[in-house]
Design a protein around this motif. Structure first.
Motif, PDB file in Angstrom:
ATOM      1  N   LYS A   6       0.864  -1.175   0.000  1.00 40.19           N
ATOM      2  CA  LYS A   6       0.000   0.000   0.000  1.00 40.19           C
ATOM      3  C   LYS A   6       0.902   1.227   0.000  1.00 40.19           C
ATOM      4  N   VAL A   7       0.674   2.105  -0.975  1.00 42.95           N
ATOM      5  CA  VAL A   7       1.452   3.330  -1.075  1.00 42.95           C
ATOM      6  C   VAL A   7       0.510   4.511  -0.846  1.00 42.95           C
ATOM      7  N   PHE A   8       0.702   5.206   0.267  1.00 43.60           N
ATOM      8  CA  PHE A   8      -0.046   6.424   0.542  1.00 43.60           C
ATOM      9  C   PHE A   8       0.712   7.590  -0.068  1.00 43.60           C
ATOM     10  N   VAL A   9      -0.013   8.463  -0.748  1.00 48.61           N
ATOM     11  CA  VAL A   9       0.606   9.635  -1.370  1.00 48.61           C
ATOM     12  C   VAL A   9       0.039  10.868  -0.692  1.00 48.61           C
ATOM     13  N   ARG A  10       0.945  11.711  -0.185  1.00 46.02           N
ATOM     14  CA  ARG A  10       0.553  12.935   0.524  1.00 46.02           C
ATOM     15  C   ARG A  10       1.277  14.138  -0.063  1.00 46.02           C
ATOM     16  N   SER A  11       0.657  15.295   0.076  1.00 44.10           N
ATOM     17  CA  SER A  11       1.307  16.549  -0.294  1.00 44.10           C
ATOM     18  C   SER A  11       2.183  16.993   0.874  1.00 44.10           C
ATOM     19  N   GLU A  12       2.962  18.056   0.660  1.00 45.99           N
ATOM     20  CA  GLU A  12       3.784  18.576   1.766  1.00 45.99           C
ATOM     21  C   GLU A  12       2.920  19.088   2.909  1.00 45.99           C
ATOM     22  N   ASN A  13       1.659  19.429   2.607  1.00 42.08           N
ATOM     23  CA  ASN A  13       0.723  19.891   3.634  1.00 42.08           C
ATOM     24  C   ASN A  13       0.044  18.725   4.342  1.00 42.08           C
ATOM     25  N   ASN A  14       0.516  17.498   4.083  1.00 40.83           N
ATOM     26  CA  ASN A  14       0.023  16.273   4.701  1.00 40.83           C
ATOM     27  C   ASN A  14      -1.385  15.889   4.247  1.00 40.83           C
TER      28      ASN A  14
ATOM     29  N   GLY B 227      -9.700   7.274  -4.031  1.00 43.58           N
ATOM     30  CA  GLY B 227     -10.275   8.414  -3.311  1.00 43.58           C
ATOM     31  C   GLY B 227      -9.740   8.563  -1.900  1.00 43.58           C
ATOM     32  N   SER B 228      -9.141   7.498  -1.359  1.00 45.61           N
ATOM     33  CA  SER B 228      -8.550   7.564  -0.021  1.00 45.61           C
ATOM     34  C   SER B 228      -7.073   7.926  -0.064  1.00 45.61           C
ATOM     35  N   GLY B 229      -6.536   8.179  -1.254  1.00 41.52           N
ATOM     36  CA  GLY B 229      -5.158   8.622  -1.378  1.00 41.52           C
ATOM     37  C   GLY B 229      -4.118   7.530  -1.302  1.00 41.52           C
ATOM     38  N   PHE B 230      -4.495   6.283  -1.575  1.00 41.24           N
ATOM     39  CA  PHE B 230      -3.473   5.240  -1.599  1.00 41.24           C
ATOM     40  C   PHE B 230      -3.628   4.340  -2.821  1.00 41.24           C
ATOM     41  N   ALA B 231      -2.500   3.766  -3.226  1.00 43.01           N
ATOM     42  CA  ALA B 231      -2.453   2.802  -4.328  1.00 43.01           C
ATOM     43  C   ALA B 231      -2.238   1.426  -3.722  1.00 43.01           C
ATOM     44  N   TYR B 232      -2.915   0.426  -4.265  1.00 46.62           N
ATOM     45  CA  TYR B 232      -2.893  -0.936  -3.736  1.00 46.62           C
ATOM     46  C   TYR B 232      -2.252  -1.845  -4.780  1.00 46.62           C
TER      47      TYR B 232
ATOM     48  N   THR C 199      11.523 -14.522   0.066  1.00 45.22           N
ATOM     49  CA  THR C 199      10.358 -13.907   0.711  1.00 45.22           C
ATOM     50  C   THR C 199      10.469 -12.396   0.814  1.00 45.22           C
ATOM     51  N   VAL C 200      11.504 -11.803   0.196  1.00 42.95           N
ATOM     52  CA  VAL C 200      11.729 -10.368   0.307  1.00 42.95           C
ATOM     53  C   VAL C 200      11.988  -9.775  -1.074  1.00 42.95           C
ATOM     54  N   GLY C 201      11.440  -8.583  -1.301  1.00 40.07           N
ATOM     55  CA  GLY C 201      11.706  -7.839  -2.521  1.00 40.07           C
ATOM     56  C   GLY C 201      11.939  -6.375  -2.179  1.00 40.07           C
ATOM     57  N   TYR C 202      12.801  -5.715  -2.942  1.00 47.27           N
ATOM     58  CA  TYR C 202      13.116  -4.302  -2.719  1.00 47.27           C
ATOM     59  C   TYR C 202      12.595  -3.492  -3.901  1.00 47.27           C
ATOM     60  N   PHE C 203      11.925  -2.369  -3.611  1.00 49.09           N
ATOM     61  CA  PHE C 203      11.282  -1.591  -4.660  1.00 49.09           C
ATOM     62  C   PHE C 203      11.563  -0.094  -4.513  1.00 49.09           C
ATOM     63  N   ASP C 204      11.795   0.552  -5.663  1.00 44.51           N
ATOM     64  CA  ASP C 204      11.758   2.001  -5.748  1.00 44.51           C
ATOM     65  C   ASP C 204      10.300   2.364  -5.997  1.00 44.51           C
ATOM     66  N   VAL C 205       9.826   3.413  -5.345  1.00 42.24           N
ATOM     67  CA  VAL C 205       8.434   3.839  -5.476  1.00 42.24           C
ATOM     68  C   VAL C 205       8.425   5.286  -5.966  1.00 42.24           C
ATOM     69  N   LEU C 206       7.728   5.524  -7.075  1.00 42.29           N
ATOM     70  CA  LEU C 206       7.585   6.869  -7.630  1.00 42.29           C
ATOM     71  C   LEU C 206       6.109   7.246  -7.596  1.00 42.29           C
ATOM     72  N   ALA C 207       5.823   8.470  -7.166  1.00 39.03           N
ATOM     73  CA  ALA C 207       4.463   8.990  -7.171  1.00 39.03           C
ATOM     74  C   ALA C 207       4.485  10.294  -7.961  1.00 39.03           C
TER      75      ALA C 207
END
Length: 125
Positions: free
Chosen positions: A31-39, A70-75, A90-98
């Motif tokens: 789950k990736v939550f995306v927020r502005s600098e104003n939270n 609409g809740s501000g997250f990507a699944y 059992t582990v993976g490493y990811f770069d995340v871009l929004a």
């Protein structure tokens, strides 16, 4: 003798049910939550995850893109990703871009199998 066979049958049935119920695994999710600098949560932001093939241990190539809801997250459902890796990995490493044009934020996460992994990415104002 008949009572003993019945007890063994019940015990066997209970043992099989316990084994089958323990085989159920939790989903592998990011789950990736995306927020502005104003939270503030950001809707309709484009979120891209890219496997870090240079990680230690190396993560197999994988890229996926989802819009935030609409809740501000990507699944991201990572079941297919882990199915290709094999049982030992059992582990993976990811770069995340929004992205929300022209702004972009980024992050990095270590994801584990059968867990809901969560990261928050901040998009600058």
């Amino acid at each position: 003798m008949n009572k003993m066979v019945r007890n063994i049958g019940y015990f066997s049935l209970i043992s099989i049910l316990i084994v089958l119920s323990s085989c159920k695994k939790d989903p592998s999710v990011l789950k990736v939550f995306v927020r502005s600098e104003n939270n503030q949560l950001v809707e309709n932001a484009k979120v891209i995850i890219i496997a870090d093939v240079n990680s230690d241990p190396p993560t197999p190539e994988y890229v996926d893109t989802v819009q935030t809801n609409g809740s501000g997250f990507a699944y991201f459902d990572l079941e297919d990703f882990y199915a290709k890796m094999g049982k030992k990995e059992t582990v993976g490493y990811f770069d995340v871009l929004a992205k929300q044009d022209p702004k972009q934020g980024d992050g990095y996460i270590r994801c584990r199998k059968h867990i809901t992994n969560v990261i928050t990415v901040i998009i600058p104002d």
